[in-house]
Design a protein around this motif. Structure first.
Motif, PDB file in Angstrom:
ATOM      1  N   THR A 108       0.848  -1.193   0.000  1.00 12.51           N
ATOM      2  CA  THR A 108       0.000   0.000   0.000  1.00 12.51           C
ATOM      3  C   THR A 108       0.881   1.239   0.000  1.00 12.51           C
ATOM      4  O   THR A 108       1.688   1.430   0.914  1.00 12.51           O
ATOM      5  CB  THR A 108      -0.923   0.025   1.230  1.00 12.51           C
ATOM      6  N   ILE A 109       0.761   2.042  -1.052  1.00 18.72           N
ATOM      7  CA  ILE A 109       1.468   3.332  -1.076  1.00 18.72           C
ATOM      8  C   ILE A 109       0.643   4.315  -0.266  1.00 18.72           C
ATOM      9  O   ILE A 109      -0.502   4.608  -0.602  1.00 18.72           O
ATOM     10  CB  ILE A 109       1.653   3.840  -2.519  1.00 18.72           C
ATOM     11  N   ILE A 110       1.208   4.798   0.827  1.00 21.78           N
ATOM     12  CA  ILE A 110       0.476   5.677   1.739  1.00 21.78           C
ATOM     13  C   ILE A 110       0.500   7.122   1.249  1.00 21.78           C
ATOM     14  O   ILE A 110      -0.512   7.816   1.250  1.00 21.78           O
ATOM     15  CB  ILE A 110       1.068   5.576   3.163  1.00 21.78           C
ATOM     16  N   SER A 111       1.662   7.580   0.821  1.00 20.32           N
ATOM     17  CA  SER A 111       1.753   8.963   0.326  1.00 20.32           C
ATOM     18  C   SER A 111       2.906   9.098  -0.656  1.00 20.32           C
ATOM     19  O   SER A 111       3.920   8.396  -0.555  1.00 20.32           O
ATOM     20  CB  SER A 111       1.934   9.948   1.490  1.00 20.32           C
ATOM     21  N   ILE A 112       2.710   9.994  -1.627  1.00 19.23           N
ATOM     22  CA  ILE A 112       3.732  10.318  -2.622  1.00 19.23           C
ATOM     23  C   ILE A 112       4.081  11.791  -2.438  1.00 19.23           C
ATOM     24  O   ILE A 112       3.183  12.629  -2.310  1.00 19.23           O
ATOM     25  CB  ILE A 112       3.198  10.069  -4.047  1.00 19.23           C
ATOM     26  N   PRO A 113       5.361  12.130  -2.390  1.00 19.80           N
ATOM     27  CA  PRO A 113       5.736  13.529  -2.140  1.00 19.80           C
ATOM     28  C   PRO A 113       5.269  14.476  -3.238  1.00 19.80           C
ATOM     29  O   PRO A 113       5.144  14.089  -4.398  1.00 19.80           O
ATOM     30  CB  PRO A 113       7.261  13.481  -2.069  1.00 19.80           C
ATOM     31  N   LYS A 114       4.984  15.714  -2.851  1.00 22.30           N
ATOM     32  CA  LYS A 114       4.625  16.752  -3.809  1.00 22.30           C
ATOM     33  C   LYS A 114       5.836  17.130  -4.647  1.00 22.30           C
ATOM     34  O   LYS A 114       6.988  16.936  -4.250  1.00 22.30           O
ATOM     35  CB  LYS A 114       4.115  18.007  -3.074  1.00 22.30           C
ATOM     36  N   GLU A 115       5.563  17.669  -5.809  1.00 25.02           N
ATOM     37  CA  GLU A 115       6.672  18.090  -6.665  1.00 25.02           C
ATOM     38  C   GLU A 115       7.348  19.324  -6.084  1.00 25.02           C
ATOM     39  O   GLU A 115       6.730  20.134  -5.389  1.00 25.02           O
ATOM     40  CB  GLU A 115       6.176  18.393  -8.088  1.00 25.02           C
ATOM     41  N   TRP A 185       1.436 -10.308  -6.186  1.00 18.26           N
ATOM     42  CA  TRP A 185       1.047  -9.400  -5.108  1.00 18.26           C
ATOM     43  C   TRP A 185       0.091  -8.344  -5.660  1.00 18.26           C
ATOM     44  O   TRP A 185      -0.095  -8.217  -6.865  1.00 18.26           O
ATOM     45  CB  TRP A 185       2.272  -8.716  -4.517  1.00 18.26           C
ATOM     46  N   LYS A 186      -0.514  -7.561  -4.730  1.00 20.95           N
ATOM     47  CA  LYS A 186      -1.385  -6.444  -5.111  1.00 20.95           C
ATOM     48  C   LYS A 186      -0.729  -5.121  -4.718  1.00 20.95           C
ATOM     49  O   LYS A 186      -0.004  -5.041  -3.726  1.00 20.95           O
ATOM     50  CB  LYS A 186      -2.746  -6.548  -4.406  1.00 20.95           C
ATOM     51  N   LEU A 187      -1.008  -4.102  -5.495  1.00 22.82           N
ATOM     52  CA  LEU A 187      -0.534  -2.753  -5.196  1.00 22.82           C
ATOM     53  C   LEU A 187      -1.736  -1.838  -5.017  1.00 22.82           C
ATOM     54  O   LEU A 187      -2.625  -1.796  -5.869  1.00 22.82           O
ATOM     55  CB  LEU A 187       0.357  -2.234  -6.327  1.00 22.82           C
ATOM     56  N   GLN A 188      -1.767  -1.117  -3.902  1.00 22.26           N
ATOM     57  CA  GLN A 188      -2.880  -0.216  -3.602  1.00 22.26           C
ATOM     58  C   GLN A 188      -2.383   1.211  -3.408  1.00 22.26           C
ATOM     59  O   GLN A 188      -1.294   1.437  -2.901  1.00 22.26           O
ATOM     60  CB  GLN A 188      -3.617  -0.653  -2.334  1.00 22.26           C
ATOM     61  N   TYR A 189      -3.221   2.153  -3.796  1.00 21.09           N
ATOM     62  CA  TYR A 189      -2.933   3.571  -3.540  1.00 21.09           C
ATOM     63  C   TYR A 189      -4.241   4.343  -3.487  1.00 21.09           C
ATOM     64  O   TYR A 189      -5.104   4.155  -4.354  1.00 21.09           O
ATOM     65  CB  TYR A 189      -2.023   4.158  -4.620  1.00 21.09           C
ATOM     66  N   ASP A 190      -4.389   5.165  -2.487  1.00 25.80           N
ATOM     67  CA  ASP A 190      -5.562   6.020  -2.340  1.00 25.80           C
ATOM     68  C   ASP A 190      -6.859   5.203  -2.337  1.00 25.80           C
ATOM     69  O   ASP A 190      -7.855   5.586  -2.948  1.00 25.80           O
ATOM     70  CB  ASP A 190      -5.592   7.068  -3.458  1.00 25.80           C
ATOM     71  N   GLY A 191      -6.827   4.059  -1.648  1.00 27.36           N
ATOM     72  CA  GLY A 191      -8.020   3.243  -1.485  1.00 27.36           C
ATOM     73  C   GLY A 191      -8.400   2.410  -2.691  1.00 27.36           C
ATOM     74  O   GLY A 191      -9.483   1.815  -2.721  1.00 27.36           O
ATOM     75  N   LYS A 192      -7.518   2.347  -3.701  1.00 25.32           N
ATOM     76  CA  LYS A 192      -7.838   1.607  -4.931  1.00 25.32           C
ATOM     77  C   LYS A 192      -6.698   0.656  -5.286  1.00 25.32           C
ATOM     78  O   LYS A 192      -5.533   0.991  -5.127  1.00 25.32           O
ATOM     79  CB  LYS A 192      -8.076   2.583  -6.087  1.00 25.32           C
ATOM     80  N   VAL A 193      -7.083  -0.538  -5.759  1.00 25.61           N
ATOM     81  CA  VAL A 193      -6.082  -1.475  -6.264  1.00 25.61           C
ATOM     82  C   VAL A 193      -5.598  -0.977  -7.626  1.00 25.61           C
ATOM     83  O   VAL A 193      -6.394  -0.735  -8.531  1.00 25.61           O
ATOM     84  CB  VAL A 193      -6.667  -2.899  -6.397  1.00 25.61           C
ATOM     85  N   ILE A 194      -4.288  -0.798  -7.748  1.00 25.50           N
ATOM     86  CA  ILE A 194      -3.691  -0.328  -8.996  1.00 25.50           C
ATOM     87  C   ILE A 194      -3.414  -1.540  -9.873  1.00 25.50           C
ATOM     88  O   ILE A 194      -2.613  -2.416  -9.523  1.00 25.50           O
ATOM     89  CB  ILE A 194      -2.386   0.444  -8.724  1.00 25.50           C
ATOM     90  N   ASP A 199      -4.369   3.399 -14.144  1.00 26.26           N
ATOM     91  CA  ASP A 199      -4.884   3.647 -12.797  1.00 26.26           C
ATOM     92  C   ASP A 199      -3.997   4.639 -12.063  1.00 26.26           C
ATOM     93  O   ASP A 199      -4.477   5.506 -11.335  1.00 26.26           O
ATOM     94  CB  ASP A 199      -4.961   2.338 -12.004  1.00 26.26           C
ATOM     95  N   PHE A 200      -2.681   4.513 -12.249  1.00 27.36           N
ATOM     96  CA  PHE A 200      -1.751   5.468 -11.645  1.00 27.36           C
ATOM     97  C   PHE A 200      -1.980   6.864 -12.213  1.00 27.36           C
ATOM     98  O   PHE A 200      -2.017   7.850 -11.474  1.00 27.36           O
ATOM     99  CB  PHE A 200      -0.313   5.058 -11.915  1.00 27.36           C
ATOM    100  N   ALA A 201      -2.154   6.951 -13.527  1.00 26.16           N
ATOM    101  CA  ALA A 201      -2.350   8.249 -14.170  1.00 26.16           C
ATOM    102  C   ALA A 201      -3.595   8.935 -13.642  1.00 26.16           C
ATOM    103  O   ALA A 201      -3.653  10.162 -13.540  1.00 26.16           O
ATOM    104  CB  ALA A 201      -2.429   8.080 -15.683  1.00 26.16           C
ATOM    105  N   THR A 202      -4.629   8.135 -13.306  1.00 28.51           N
ATOM    106  CA  THR A 202      -5.877   8.694 -12.782  1.00 28.51           C
ATOM    107  C   THR A 202      -5.704   9.177 -11.352  1.00 28.51           C
ATOM    108  O   THR A 202      -6.227  10.236 -10.962  1.00 28.51           O
ATOM    109  CB  THR A 202      -6.994   7.638 -12.827  1.00 28.51           C
TER     110      THR A 202
END
Length: 206
Positions: A108-115, A185-194, A199-202
């Protein structure tokens, strides 16, 4: 005597089966550790500074007027300014926060840093006109530098530089997705399975 031989043979078979079972269980645990270590290593490899660079040039005319004696007397200063600026948009993925759930084989990716946007302008003055009553000062240079950076920031927002930087970010994050898919394995981010790069782009609209 025969009973003892049979009993001994049974004990030996039981010991061999127990040993084989322990070996089988040990192999499962080693595989799980290997999978986890491989995923952690991939995330470490992704965890780097992603930088997109751009260059901007513009010509600015600066004017300032000082008035005296109830505006009857004025002293003007002006200059033609050439601006060349290097701009970088970066994501420090060392700051990305994530969680690895071994039991459910989920990352689960919890947070991605801002640019981070860095603007480094090179400002040169031409055709400078000034007077002793209204000379160029440090305040003028600070004002010009601030105005140039503000104007460049607006141009960056309207340009493709930020979207290009996001595309590079998604490309790096997708390396984790490829690995998790390969290993089941599964990858999740922002409550959604990627499930794919789209899905990442969205989701990754920072």
């Amino acid at each position: 005597m025969i009973k003892r031989i049979v009993a001994g043979a049974v004990i030996v078979v039981v010991i061999i089966l127990a040993f084989k079972f322990c070996e089988f269980k040990k192999g499962d645990e080693s595989s799980l550790d290997y999978n986890t270590n491989l995923i952690q290593q991939q995330i470490v490899n992704v965890g780097k500074l992603v930088v997109t660079e751009g260059h901007y040039s513009e010509v600015v005319t600066y004017k300032n007027q000082q008035k005296y004696m109830m505006n009857m007397l004025s002293f003007e200063k002006k200059a033609l300014i050439i601006v060349n600026a290097d701009v970088t948009v970066s994501y420090d993925l060392h700051q990305m926060k994530y969680d690895i759930d071994e039991a459910n084989k989920t990352i689960t990716i919890i947070s991605i840093p801002k640019e981070e946007i860095k603007i480094s302008p090179d400002i040169k003055f031409y055709d400078v006109e000034q007077s002793q009553m209204n000379p160029f000062t440090g305040d003028d240079y600070n004002k010009i530098n601030k105005s140039v950076k503000t104007n460049l920031a607006k141009k960056i927002e309207k340009s493709s530089l930020k979207s290009n930087a996001q595309n590079r970010l998604i490309s790096e994050l997708s390396k984790i997705l490829i690995l998790t898919n390969t290993m089941g394995w599964k990858l999740q981010y922002d409550g959604k399975v990627i499930e794919n790069e789209k899905d990442f782009a969205t989701k990754v609209k920072l």
